[in-house]
Design an enzyme around this catalytic site. Structure first.
Site, PDB file in Angstrom:
ATOM      1  N   GLU A  48      45.765  44.091  44.857  1.00 48.95           N
ATOM      2  CA  GLU A  48      46.157  42.987  45.719  1.00 48.95           C
ATOM      3  C   GLU A  48      46.978  41.966  44.946  1.00 48.95           C
ATOM      4  O   GLU A  48      46.685  41.666  43.781  1.00 48.95           O
ATOM      5  CB  GLU A  48      44.922  42.281  46.288  1.00 48.95           C
ATOM      6  CG  GLU A  48      45.020  41.968  47.745  1.00 48.95           C
ATOM      7  CD  GLU A  48      44.797  43.203  48.602  1.00 48.95           C
ATOM      8  OE1 GLU A  48      45.598  43.395  49.534  1.00 48.95           O
ATOM      9  OE2 GLU A  48      43.847  43.947  48.351  1.00 48.95           O
ATOM     10  N   THR A  49      48.000  41.445  45.609  1.00 47.75           N
ATOM     11  CA  THR A  49      48.722  40.275  45.125  1.00 47.75           C
ATOM     12  C   THR A  49      48.629  39.207  46.203  1.00 47.75           C
ATOM     13  O   THR A  49      48.926  39.471  47.379  1.00 47.75           O
ATOM     14  CB  THR A  49      50.194  40.605  44.819  1.00 47.75           C
ATOM     15  OG1 THR A  49      50.252  41.574  43.763  1.00 47.75           O
ATOM     16  CG2 THR A  49      50.951  39.359  44.379  1.00 47.75           C
TER      17      THR A  49
END
Length: 269
Positions: A48-49
């Protein structure tokens, strides 16, 4: 010349570097288009970013991207985002961080146990297991349910969870964000109430190290099974992570720690 954009990699649900679940957190100076954010997430190549953009009232818009798609809810990147704001003095240490997301308003606050997230409960409803799920896991589950994001599968033991070797190509065909596999703890003193592993091949991540949003389904499930509302849980991925959980009506309070391992700047446009 473009202005450098702050970005950090933060390990969530751990106090030890290189454990828990890493998330990139990017603080935007202006609203960016989806393709740019997706390109950054692909470049970071983490599960995830998170992208933060400050509102005038001091709260933040928060969006989460895997290397391939935007998702509706992510716990570990929310925890990492709150840690980022406090560590870099974008928010007072005694303040509550507020995030506007696809899953409504989420908050985070500092406690003696670490960072406590306030997330929505996402109970799974009983569901017939699709053939791709059975073949992908290579077993017959005790229970199968589904919420708006994931399938939830209970198996017979902690050992089964730990030794599971999924067929990721087959699980990628399951029509869901991912698959959560769980079992009751061993019952030994000091052990966890339940354990889990989470698989998201259709979303660009074969196995997620520690998945906060999965526990929004796990907490109401184990509340019914164990007849309790507080839990100590463990996600048994290779990196592993501990989660402290309290279920309050339709909200899941999820506590954990975080540690920054990389600080830098994005210079690409």
């Amino acid at each position: 010349m473009s202005i450098p954009i702050p970005i950090s990699i933060i390990d969530a649900f751990t106090s030890v570097p290189f454990r828990g679940n890493p998330a990139a957190v990017c603080l935007l100076d202006e609203v960016r288009d989806e393709q740019w954010m997706q390109d950054v997430a692909a470049e970071m190549n983490l599960s995830e970013t998170a992208f933060l953009h400050r509102r005038e009232d001091g709260s933040y818009d928060l969006r989460w991207f895997t290397p391939t798609v935007e998702v509706d809810l992510c716990g570990h990147a929310t925890l990492a985002s709150a840690h980022f704001l406090w560590e870099n003095q974008h928010a007072a240490l005694d303040s509550i961080a507020s995030f506007h997301t696809r899953s409504g308003l989420l908050t985070a606050e500092r406690t003696e146990e670490g960072i406590r997230l306030n997330l929505p409960s996402e109970p799974a409803q009983p569901m017939k297991a699709p053939e791709e799920l059975i073949q992908g896991l290579g077993l017959i589950p005790r229970y199968v349910g589904k919420n708006r994001m994931d399938y939830l599968v209970e198996v017979d033991s902690v050992q089964t969870v730990q030794t599971l070797k999924p067929d990721y190509a087959m699980l990628a065909k399951v029509e869901a964000r991912g698959v959560i596999v769980t079992s009751k703890g061993t019952g030994k003193p000091g052990d966890y109430d339940f354990v889990s592993r989470c698989f998201y091949p259709a979303s660009g991540c074969d196995e997620d190290p520690v998945t906060g949003s999965a526990h929004c389904a796990l907490a109401p499930y184990w509340q019914r099974r164990l007849r309790q509302t507080s839990f100590m849980a463990y996600q048994a991925s290779p990196r592993g992570g501990e989660l402290f959980i309290e279920l309050r009506n339709d909200r899941v309070l999820l506590s954990g720690q975080a540690v920054t391992v990389v600080q830098g700047q994005l210079t690409g446009k």
